[in-house]
Design a protein around this motif. Structure first.
Motif, PDB file in Angstrom:
ATOM      1  N   VAL B 159       0.839  -1.200   0.000  1.00 20.75           N
ATOM      2  CA  VAL B 159       0.000   0.000   0.000  1.00 20.75           C
ATOM      3  C   VAL B 159       0.876   1.253   0.000  1.00 20.75           C
ATOM      4  O   VAL B 159       0.563   2.239  -0.665  1.00 20.75           O
ATOM      5  CB  VAL B 159      -0.948  -0.024   1.215  1.00 20.75           C
ATOM      6  N   VAL B 160       2.000   1.192   0.728  1.00 15.80           N
ATOM      7  CA  VAL B 160       2.926   2.333   0.714  1.00 15.80           C
ATOM      8  C   VAL B 160       3.475   2.541  -0.690  1.00 15.80           C
ATOM      9  O   VAL B 160       3.581   3.677  -1.167  1.00 15.80           O
ATOM     10  CB  VAL B 160       4.059   2.112   1.736  1.00 15.80           C
ATOM     11  N   VAL B 161       3.792   1.426  -1.380  1.00 17.74           N
ATOM     12  CA  VAL B 161       4.313   1.530  -2.749  1.00 17.74           C
ATOM     13  C   VAL B 161       3.303   2.248  -3.645  1.00 17.74           C
ATOM     14  O   VAL B 161       3.663   3.131  -4.429  1.00 17.74           O
ATOM     15  CB  VAL B 161       4.640   0.129  -3.308  1.00 17.74           C
ATOM     16  N   LEU B 162       2.023   1.885  -3.505  1.00 12.00           N
ATOM     17  CA  LEU B 162       0.993   2.512  -4.332  1.00 12.00           C
ATOM     18  C   LEU B 162       0.911   4.013  -4.058  1.00 12.00           C
ATOM     19  O   LEU B 162       0.846   4.831  -4.988  1.00 12.00           O
ATOM     20  CB  LEU B 162      -0.360   1.845  -4.056  1.00 12.00           C
ATOM     21  N   LEU B 163       0.962   4.373  -2.779  1.00 10.97           N
ATOM     22  CA  LEU B 163       0.891   5.791  -2.413  1.00 10.97           C
ATOM     23  C   LEU B 163       2.107   6.547  -2.954  1.00 10.97           C
ATOM     24  O   LEU B 163       1.968   7.644  -3.519  1.00 10.97           O
ATOM     25  CB  LEU B 163       0.822   5.915  -0.882  1.00 10.97           C
ATOM     26  N   VAL B 164       3.289   5.931  -2.823  1.00 11.08           N
ATOM     27  CA  VAL B 164       4.504   6.592  -3.308  1.00 11.08           C
ATOM     28  C   VAL B 164       4.458   6.731  -4.832  1.00 11.08           C
ATOM     29  O   VAL B 164       4.851   7.766  -5.387  1.00 11.08           O
ATOM     30  CB  VAL B 164       5.757   5.810  -2.862  1.00 11.08           C
ATOM     31  N   ALA B 165       3.934   5.690  -5.504  1.00  8.86           N
ATOM     32  CA  ALA B 165       3.824   5.757  -6.963  1.00  8.86           C
ATOM     33  C   ALA B 165       2.920   6.908  -7.373  1.00  8.86           C
ATOM     34  O   ALA B 165       3.222   7.656  -8.317  1.00  8.86           O
ATOM     35  CB  ALA B 165       3.277   4.440  -7.510  1.00  8.86           C
ATOM     36  N   GLY B 261      -5.547   4.407   4.603  1.00  9.74           N
ATOM     37  CA  GLY B 261      -5.218   2.993   4.729  1.00  9.74           C
ATOM     38  C   GLY B 261      -3.884   2.788   5.423  1.00  9.74           C
ATOM     39  O   GLY B 261      -3.767   2.011   6.370  1.00  9.74           O
ATOM     40  N   VAL B 262      -2.868   3.519   4.933  1.00  7.26           N
ATOM     41  CA  VAL B 262      -1.524   3.367   5.494  1.00  7.26           C
ATOM     42  C   VAL B 262      -1.512   3.784   6.959  1.00  7.26           C
ATOM     43  O   VAL B 262      -0.956   3.076   7.818  1.00  7.26           O
ATOM     44  CB  VAL B 262      -0.507   4.207   4.692  1.00  7.26           C
ATOM     45  N   VAL B 263      -2.149   4.923   7.265  1.00  8.73           N
ATOM     46  CA  VAL B 263      -2.129   5.433   8.637  1.00  8.73           C
ATOM     47  C   VAL B 263      -2.838   4.469   9.583  1.00  8.73           C
ATOM     48  O   VAL B 263      -2.300   4.094  10.636  1.00  8.73           O
ATOM     49  CB  VAL B 263      -2.784   6.834   8.689  1.00  8.73           C
ATOM     50  N   SER B 301      -8.227   3.524  -0.009  1.00  8.34           N
ATOM     51  CA  SER B 301      -6.874   4.016  -0.255  1.00  8.34           C
ATOM     52  C   SER B 301      -6.254   3.405  -1.497  1.00  8.34           C
ATOM     53  O   SER B 301      -5.243   3.893  -1.992  1.00  8.34           O
ATOM     54  CB  SER B 301      -5.961   3.697   0.935  1.00  8.34           C
ATOM     55  N   ILE B 302      -6.806   2.290  -1.990  1.00  5.96           N
ATOM     56  CA  ILE B 302      -6.315   1.712  -3.239  1.00  5.96           C
ATOM     57  C   ILE B 302      -7.069   2.315  -4.416  1.00  5.96           C
ATOM     58  O   ILE B 302      -6.485   2.645  -5.450  1.00  5.96           O
ATOM     59  CB  ILE B 302      -6.474   0.170  -3.203  1.00  5.96           C
ATOM     60  N   ALA B 303      -8.390   2.483  -4.229  1.00  9.92           N
ATOM     61  CA  ALA B 303      -9.213   2.955  -5.347  1.00  9.92           C
ATOM     62  C   ALA B 303      -8.880   4.397  -5.731  1.00  9.92           C
ATOM     63  O   ALA B 303      -8.761   4.721  -6.908  1.00  9.92           O
ATOM     64  CB  ALA B 303     -10.694   2.831  -4.986  1.00  9.92           C
ATOM     65  N   LEU B 304      -8.708   5.268  -4.732  1.00  6.81           N
ATOM     66  CA  LEU B 304      -8.536   6.697  -5.037  1.00  6.81           C
ATOM     67  C   LEU B 304      -7.257   6.992  -5.828  1.00  6.81           C
ATOM     68  O   LEU B 304      -7.325   7.659  -6.868  1.00  6.81           O
ATOM     69  CB  LEU B 304      -8.616   7.514  -3.745  1.00  6.81           C
ATOM     70  N   PRO B 305      -6.062   6.510  -5.374  1.00  2.34           N
ATOM     71  CA  PRO B 305      -4.878   6.805  -6.185  1.00  2.34           C
ATOM     72  C   PRO B 305      -4.943   6.209  -7.579  1.00  2.34           C
ATOM     73  O   PRO B 305      -4.454   6.832  -8.532  1.00  2.34           O
ATOM     74  CB  PRO B 305      -3.720   6.199  -5.379  1.00  2.34           C
ATOM     75  N   LEU B 306      -5.573   5.017  -7.729  1.00  4.37           N
ATOM     76  CA  LEU B 306      -5.666   4.433  -9.071  1.00  4.37           C
ATOM     77  C   LEU B 306      -6.508   5.319  -9.983  1.00  4.37           C
ATOM     78  O   LEU B 306      -6.144   5.588 -11.126  1.00  4.37           O
ATOM     79  CB  LEU B 306      -6.272   3.032  -8.992  1.00  4.37           C
ATOM     80  N   THR B 307      -7.638   5.814  -9.461  1.00  5.48           N
ATOM     81  CA  THR B 307      -8.489   6.697 -10.270  1.00  5.48           C
ATOM     82  C   THR B 307      -7.769   7.999 -10.587  1.00  5.48           C
ATOM     83  O   THR B 307      -7.829   8.503 -11.710  1.00  5.48           O
ATOM     84  CB  THR B 307      -9.792   7.004  -9.520  1.00  5.48           C
ATOM     85  N   LEU B 308      -7.072   8.545  -9.582  1.00  7.51           N
ATOM     86  CA  LEU B 308      -6.372   9.818  -9.793  1.00  7.51           C
ATOM     87  C   LEU B 308      -5.222   9.640 -10.772  1.00  7.51           C
ATOM     88  O   LEU B 308      -4.933  10.529 -11.585  1.00  7.51           O
ATOM     89  CB  LEU B 308      -5.869  10.361  -8.456  1.00  7.51           C
TER      90      LEU B 308
END
Lengths: 101, 321
Positions: B159-165, B261-263, B301-308
């Motif tokens: 999940v951290v990787v996704l956020l950093v990406a 999610g991460v927090v 937390s997975i859906a939002l960064p993917l859409t953005l």
């Protein structure tokens, strides 16, 4: 082999024929619209026949209803995407004129 | 007996299809063709996972590998060809270098294959250990048990990787014009008549499937990643049909959802050091509730960064028409 198996086999094979026809049409037809015309046959009738053939074999009514839902969703998506593709193609053909809705 | 042969034939066809598709994706000169073939590759890959009796992976592959990655690649392709038509530039790599690289890679694969074939199968595998201790994990689905209990540090890392990406993409992204809705939103064009009904039918369905996958993850295939991918697909569709308009800055709610999610995962994990025996350990009896809570936050937390990422934007607001 019960008559139920025969029925589902007939439905599945005729569904497969629809898909084959649609694929041949998509490869052979010339214009975008006639290709869409060929594909919608496969999507609507072919998938419907295959779904019916599987529903006959389903273990419970619940499973059969789920297959029906899959078919309905695929039908809806195929209809809208075919409509959008045709509309886009129409607009490209006619330049900047507005496509009829 | 005859069914066995059918399955062998099917598997052989699947493997051959995957390899030939992979070759065409890499070797093809036309980028658009490669992108489309990549989506087909993802679908075949999902069938391959299903044949290997890994429905969790098949779901994730179909939703993320084929669906969302395909949408991301198409959106990237669109912004690549904005000002120049697609051309097929001649290969810049000299033939001897390509041959050399091919030979080296082939040798490496052959060497690894040789070693793998010679390996002894281990007596006590981690998978068997996990299945033995399934009752202690709080959930019935072994995959969710491993992801969120036995090896939750890996999931936290993912999940951290996704956020950093997402953050990295935001740093390098320039404008938010990518992957815009169809040009029917311009003044002289009306929205196609079928789009509205489609959205009003699909959107509740997608929300239902998201909730179901999230809930089902505790005892059968499903979970945060699959649910998040379905939710992200809904976001992509709303973006494509112009229901969501991109903004450069995320709102406070979006920021909290992005890091939520991460927090939450980290906080519960750290609390485990005091309340349970170790970091990322749940207090006894709390496993199920905490896993469900973390999975829910992770889904968003997975859906939002993917859409953005697809939208190439920092945030969203509703389209006003």
């Amino acid at each position: 082999m019960s008559w139920l198996d025969v029925l589902s086999a007939v439905l599945l094979i005729s569904g497969g024929i629809f898909f084959l026809t649609g694929t041949v049409g998509m490869l052979r037809f010339s214009s975008c619209y006639s290709r869409l015309h060929a594909l919608t046959k496969a999507d609507n009738a072919g998938l419907g026949l295959i779904a019916l053939g599987l529903m006959v074999q389903a273990e419970s009514l619940w499973v059969a209803l789920k297959i029906l839902l899959v078919w309905a969703l695929a039908l809806l998506a195929a209809t809208v995407s075919a409509h959008l593709i045709a509309r886009f193609s129409l607009r490209v053909d006619r330049g900047t004129q507005r496509a009829p809705p | 007996m005859i069914e066995q042969w059918f399955l062998w034939g099917f598997d052989a066809l699947l493997a051959a299809g995957l390899i030939s598709l992979a070759y065409q994706i890499v070797a093809g000169r036309h980028m658009f063709r490669s992108v489309v073939l990549f989506i087909v590759f993802g679908l075949l890959m999902a069938i391959a996972w299903a044949r290997l009796a890994a429905p969790d992976l098949a779901l994730a592959e179909a939703a993320i590998g084929a669906g969302l990655t395909g949408a991301l690649l198409l959106s990237a392709y669109r912004s690549l060809i904005t000002d120049e038509q697609e051309s097929s530039p001649p290969s810049a790599v000299p033939r001897w270098a390509a041959l050399l690289a091919g030979c080296l890679a082939g040798g490496l694969v052959a060497g690894i294959g040789w070693v793998v074939v010679g390996l002894q199968s281990p007596q006590e595998t981690a998978g068997r250990l996990a299945l033995q201790n399934l009752a202690d994990s709080g959930v019935d689905n072994p995959v969710t048990a491993v992801l969120l209990n036995f090896r939750s540090i890996d999931t936290l890392g993912e999940v951290v990787v996704l956020l950093v990406a997402f953050l990295a993409a935001r740093v390098v992204a320039q404008d938010i014009n990518h992957a815009g809705p169809g040009d029917w939103l311009r003044a002289s064009h009306r929205e196609p008549i079928l789009v509205g009904p489609l959205i009003s039918f699909i959107a509740p369905m997608a929300l239902l499937v998201t909730g179901y996958l999230l809930w089902a993850g505790a005892h059968q295939p499903g979970g945060a990643f699959q649910a998040g991918a379905v939710l992200a697909a809904l976001g992509v569709m709303l973006r494509l049909t112009g229901r969501l308009r991109p903004t450069t800055e995320p709102s406070l709610i979006e920021r909290s959802a992005l890091v939520g999610g991460v927090v939450l995962f980290s906080a519960i994990g750290l609390a485990g050091a005091g309340l349970a025996s170790a970091v990322l350990e749940y207090p006894p009896g709390w496993d199920y509730g905490l896993i469900l809570l973390i999975e829910t936050a992770l889904t968003i937390s997975i859906a939002l960064p993917l859409t953005l990422l697809f939208s190439g934007s920092g945030g969203f607001r509703r389209e006003v028409r």
